[in-house]
Design a protein around this motif. Structure first.
Motif, PDB file in Angstrom:
ATOM      1  N   LEU A 187     -50.602 -38.904  75.069  1.00 14.01           N
ATOM      2  CA  LEU A 187     -49.963 -40.201  74.882  1.00 14.01           C
ATOM      3  C   LEU A 187     -48.444 -40.077  74.789  1.00 14.01           C
ATOM      4  CD1 LEU A 187     -52.430 -41.916  72.390  1.00 14.01           C
ATOM      5  CD2 LEU A 187     -52.117 -42.453  74.800  1.00 14.01           C
ATOM      6  N   LYS A 188     -47.988 -39.001  74.179  1.00 17.00           N
ATOM      7  CA  LYS A 188     -46.551 -38.779  74.049  1.00 17.00           C
ATOM      8  C   LYS A 188     -45.922 -38.552  75.417  1.00 17.00           C
ATOM      9  CE  LYS A 188     -43.261 -35.669  71.818  1.00 17.00           C
ATOM     10  NZ  LYS A 188     -43.109 -34.472  71.009  1.00 17.00           N
ATOM     11  N   LEU A 189     -46.624 -37.821  76.301  1.00 21.39           N
ATOM     12  CA  LEU A 189     -46.079 -37.502  77.604  1.00 21.39           C
ATOM     13  C   LEU A 189     -46.273 -38.615  78.627  1.00 21.39           C
ATOM     14  CD1 LEU A 189     -47.294 -33.810  77.938  1.00 21.39           C
ATOM     15  CD2 LEU A 189     -45.002 -34.608  77.348  1.00 21.39           C
ATOM     16  N   SER A 190     -47.196 -39.522  78.357  1.00 19.40           N
ATOM     17  CA  SER A 190     -47.573 -40.521  79.341  1.00 19.40           C
ATOM     18  C   SER A 190     -46.773 -41.817  79.213  1.00 19.40           C
ATOM     19  CB  SER A 190     -49.062 -40.843  79.196  1.00 19.40           C
ATOM     20  OG  SER A 190     -49.416 -41.911  80.008  1.00 19.40           O
ATOM     21  N   ASN A 191     -46.439 -42.379  80.351  1.00 19.00           N
ATOM     22  CA  ASN A 191     -45.798 -43.694  80.386  1.00 19.00           C
ATOM     23  C   ASN A 191     -46.799 -44.780  80.752  1.00 19.00           C
ATOM     24  OD1 ASN A 191     -43.274 -42.676  79.780  1.00 19.00           O
ATOM     25  ND2 ASN A 191     -42.833 -42.241  81.916  1.00 19.00           N
ATOM     26  N   ILE A 192     -48.034 -44.388  81.027  1.00 13.65           N
ATOM     27  CA  ILE A 192     -49.056 -45.357  81.421  1.00 13.65           C
ATOM     28  C   ILE A 192     -50.035 -45.538  80.278  1.00 13.65           C
ATOM     29  CG2 ILE A 192     -48.853 -44.937  83.896  1.00 13.65           C
ATOM     30  CD1 ILE A 192     -51.318 -43.136  83.709  1.00 13.65           C
TER      31      ILE A 192
END
Length: 193
Positions: A187-192
């Motif tokens: 979740l931290k790395l994701s923008n989606i």
């Protein structure tokens, strides 16, 4: 008029040679890392042995539909798959995914939890899910296709991205803290999602 050096070369060639050397060095600095990274990837050398995730990485682009699970969600998903009856291990995983979602805190709205079962659930367990797990999504599971693609007959826990791609897989004995850590990292790395 150009004067000659002791070697008989005009003086203008020294700055030209230095300029070529600078150009070559700039190209090496820019292109060198790309060439090195490509060689490392293709020839598989200097590849780190460590990893920062706890589950089994699914890197072949499989989706939920590829393993026989109908349904979709536009968020990250903690999915429990049960190719047989949803017995003790499966029920433990269903409880665990809800606890993991709650453990996400402020990011809980970015994830959902679901159960994909091949067989109908027992009526008492169905009533428990309806009463205590109102947000649990339920999907059907094609057991034959699942076993053909996954090869595991027991319940599994999956992390699925918002596009429906399988990201990580865990067995029934997984530690919930490990799954929570992995999901928080995603979740931290994701923008989606």
């Amino acid at each position: 008029m150009a004067t000659a050096t002791p070697l008989g070369l005009p003086e203008r060639s020294k700055p030209r040679a230095r300029g070529r050397l600078q150009l070559i060095l700039i190209l090496l600095v820019v292109l060198g890392p790309m060439v090195l990274a490509t060689c490392m990837y293709k020839l598989k050398f200097w590849v780190p042995e460590g990893r920062s995730y706890h589950g089994a990485m699914i890197g072949n682009g499989q989706s939920r539909a590829d393993i026989g699970i109908a349904g979709e969600d536009q968020r990250w998903q903690l999915l429990v798959s049960a190719p047989a009856a949803c017995a003790e291990d499966c029920q433990r995983l269903v409880y665990l995914v809800r606890q993991i979602q709650v453990g996400l805190g402020r990011d809980a709205s970015r994830a959902s939890h679901a159960l994909a079962a091949a067989q109908p659930l027992a009526s008492d367990y169905q009533a428990l899910l309806t009463r205590e797990y109102p947000q649990l999504q339920r999907y059907s599971l094609d057991a034959q296709r699942y076993l053909q693609q996954v090869g595991e007959a027991g319940p599994q826990l999956w992390i699925v991205d918002p596009h429906g791609n399988l990201v990580l897989r865990y067995d029934a004995k997984v530690n919930g803290k490990h799954v929570l850590d992995d999901l928080r990292h995603l979740l931290k790395l994701s923008n989606i999602g």
